[in-house]
Motif scaffolding. Structure first.
Motif, PDB file in Angstrom:
ATOM      1  N   GLY A   1       5.631  -0.919  -0.316  1.00  0.00           N
ATOM      2  CA  GLY A   1       6.571  -1.907   0.187  1.00  0.00           C
ATOM      3  C   GLY A   1       8.032  -1.250   0.574  1.00  0.00           C
ATOM      4  O   GLY A   1       8.965  -1.912   0.961  1.00  0.00           O
ATOM      5  N   GLU A   2       7.764  -0.071   0.890  1.00  0.00           N
ATOM      6  CA  GLU A   2       8.920   0.767   1.463  1.00  0.00           C
ATOM      7  C   GLU A   2       8.852   0.635   2.986  1.00  0.00           C
ATOM      8  O   GLU A   2       7.572   0.517   3.643  1.00  0.00           O
ATOM      9  N   PHE A   3      10.164   0.641   3.384  1.00  0.00           N
ATOM     10  CA  PHE A   3      10.207   0.448   5.036  1.00  0.00           C
ATOM     11  C   PHE A   3      10.812   1.900   5.524  1.00  0.00           C
ATOM     12  O   PHE A   3      12.061   2.345   5.279  1.00  0.00           O
TER      13      PHE A   3
ATOM     14  N   TYR B   1       7.979 -10.760   2.313  1.00  0.00           N
ATOM     15  CA  TYR B   1       6.504 -10.257   2.226  1.00  0.00           C
ATOM     16  C   TYR B   1       6.345  -8.932   1.730  1.00  0.00           C
ATOM     17  O   TYR B   1       5.179  -8.565   1.188  1.00  0.00           O
ATOM     18  N   GLN B   2       7.401  -8.082   1.837  1.00  0.00           N
ATOM     19  CA  GLN B   2       7.429  -6.751   1.099  1.00  0.00           C
ATOM     20  C   GLN B   2       6.187  -5.823   1.696  1.00  0.00           C
ATOM     21  O   GLN B   2       5.622  -5.462   0.706  1.00  0.00           O
ATOM     22  N   ARG B   3       5.622  -5.793   2.915  1.00  0.00           N
ATOM     23  CA  ARG B   3       4.800  -4.859   3.088  1.00  0.00           C
ATOM     24  C   ARG B   3       5.379  -3.531   3.455  1.00  0.00           C
ATOM     25  O   ARG B   3       6.413  -3.359   3.710  1.00  0.00           O
TER      26      ARG B   3
ATOM     27  N   SER C   1       0.770  -1.147  -0.164  1.00  0.00           N
ATOM     28  CA  SER C   1       0.122  -0.052  -0.066  1.00  0.00           C
ATOM     29  C   SER C   1       0.767   1.201  -0.054  1.00  0.00           C
ATOM     30  O   SER C   1       1.937   1.460   0.553  1.00  0.00           O
ATOM     31  N   LYS C   2       0.295   2.281  -0.758  1.00  0.00           N
ATOM     32  CA  LYS C   2       1.026   3.564  -0.577  1.00  0.00           C
ATOM     33  C   LYS C   2       0.205   4.553  -0.002  1.00  0.00           C
ATOM     34  O   LYS C   2      -0.942   4.734   0.055  1.00  0.00           O
ATOM     35  N   LEU C   3       0.830   5.231   1.391  1.00  0.00           N
ATOM     36  CA  LEU C   3       0.440   6.107   2.262  1.00  0.00           C
ATOM     37  C   LEU C   3       0.773   7.455   1.904  1.00  0.00           C
ATOM     38  O   LEU C   3       1.771   7.909   1.529  1.00  0.00           O
ATOM     39  N   GLU C   4      -0.168   8.324   2.152  1.00  0.00           N
ATOM     40  CA  GLU C   4      -0.044   9.812   1.918  1.00  0.00           C
ATOM     41  C   GLU C   4      -0.498  10.514   3.012  1.00  0.00           C
ATOM     42  O   GLU C   4      -1.652  10.604   3.250  1.00  0.00           O
ATOM     43  N   VAL C   5       0.306  11.326   3.785  1.00  0.00           N
ATOM     44  CA  VAL C   5      -0.218  12.113   4.969  1.00  0.00           C
ATOM     45  C   VAL C   5       0.010  13.650   4.307  1.00  0.00           C
ATOM     46  O   VAL C   5       0.952  13.978   4.012  1.00  0.00           O
ATOM     47  N   ASN C   6      -1.237  14.424   4.391  1.00  0.00           N
ATOM     48  CA  ASN C   6      -0.968  15.641   3.772  1.00  0.00           C
ATOM     49  C   ASN C   6      -1.564  16.808   4.635  1.00  0.00           C
ATOM     50  O   ASN C   6      -2.771  16.788   4.864  1.00  0.00           O
TER      51      ASN C   6
END
Length: 250
Positions: free
Chosen positions: A29-31, A177-179, A2-7
């Motif tokens: 998949g980013e840490f 698992y690349q979460r 998932s891609k998260l955006e905090v705006n």
């Protein structure tokens, strides 16, 4: 994934301004690690990302869909394992799936084995060490259907050697698992060893002061902790946080 955006998220409680115009993103998949002082509003930010608190202004999006004020979109692992003492280890890790109406015991048993907990499936939390409980808590998050996991200083109560073992184990599971992971810590070395990117928050009212892209290749090896490049990165981040008056573990 998932891609998260905090705006531009801000939050005040009366005259008490906790968050000010916080913006950042996490790719599939980013840490990403979040470094910031105690009392800076990190817990408030987590509640807003999790949808259980409303910001005074700003939005939170997951995969381009707004989730502001909508709980259940992310998985959260707190500092303490928060396991249910009356449930076995297997039933604890399956809790997230049960809530969504699914139960995959085969995958759960596979992850329990990968965590080095084979043979403890029918044990109860009081029979496990602190590190083992944290593994169970993280497996529960990994088995939940949400693509984004928030980890709130999960290793802070562990001794140095157990903590390093848990960091290596976490990386091995994440690489498999690349979460997408947002990891909160006060420890610069931990953030460097684990992360693709580090975000530094200021003291309250919290705002994003700096972001660092970490250049170390994956998979990570613990020998990197003793390298000159690693030490130089620790110094750079430490100096940046000193300028922001942020207290951290060096």
């Amino acid at each position: 994934m998932s891609k998260l955006e905090v705006n531009a998220v801000s939050k005040s409680f009366g005259d008490n301004e906790v968050l000010r115009d916080v913006s950042f993103s996490i790719s599939d998949g980013e840490f990403v690690s979040l470094l910031g002082p105690s009392g800076s509003g990190k817990s408030t930010l987590f509640r807003i990302i999790g949808g259980i608190a409303q910001p005074s202004s700003g939005t939170v999006k997951l995969d381009s869909k707004e989730i502001t004020g909508k709980p259940g979109s992310i998985s959260y692992t707190p500092q303490s394992p928060s396991l249910m003492p009356w449930r076995t280890i297997l039933n604890n890790v399956l809790l997230g799936q049960e809530i969504t109406g699914s139960r995959d015991e085969h995958k759960a048993l596979e992850m329990i084995e990968r965590a080095g907990l084979k043979g403890y499936e029918n044990s109860y939390p009081h029979e496990l060490s602190g590190g083992m409980k944290q593994r169970v808590s993280f497996i529960r998050s990994m088995l939940s259907p949400q693509g984004l996991i928030l980890l709130d200083e999960p290793f802070s109560a562990l001794d140095e050697f157990t903590r390093l073992d848990m960091q290596k184990w976490l990386l091995s599971i994440w690489e498999l698992y690349q979460r997408s992971i947002l990891f909160v810590t006060h420890n610069i070395e931990e953030a460097l060893f684990l992360s693709d990117r580090i975000i530094i928050l200021s003291a309250k009212p919290a705002s994003v002061k700096k972001e660092f892209i970490i250049p170390f290749k994956r998979p990570r090896d613990e020998r990197i902790l003793l390298s000159e490049e690693f030490l130089q990165w620790k110094k750079v981040i430490y100096e940046e946080m000193r300028q922001q008056d942020v207290s951290v573990d060096y």
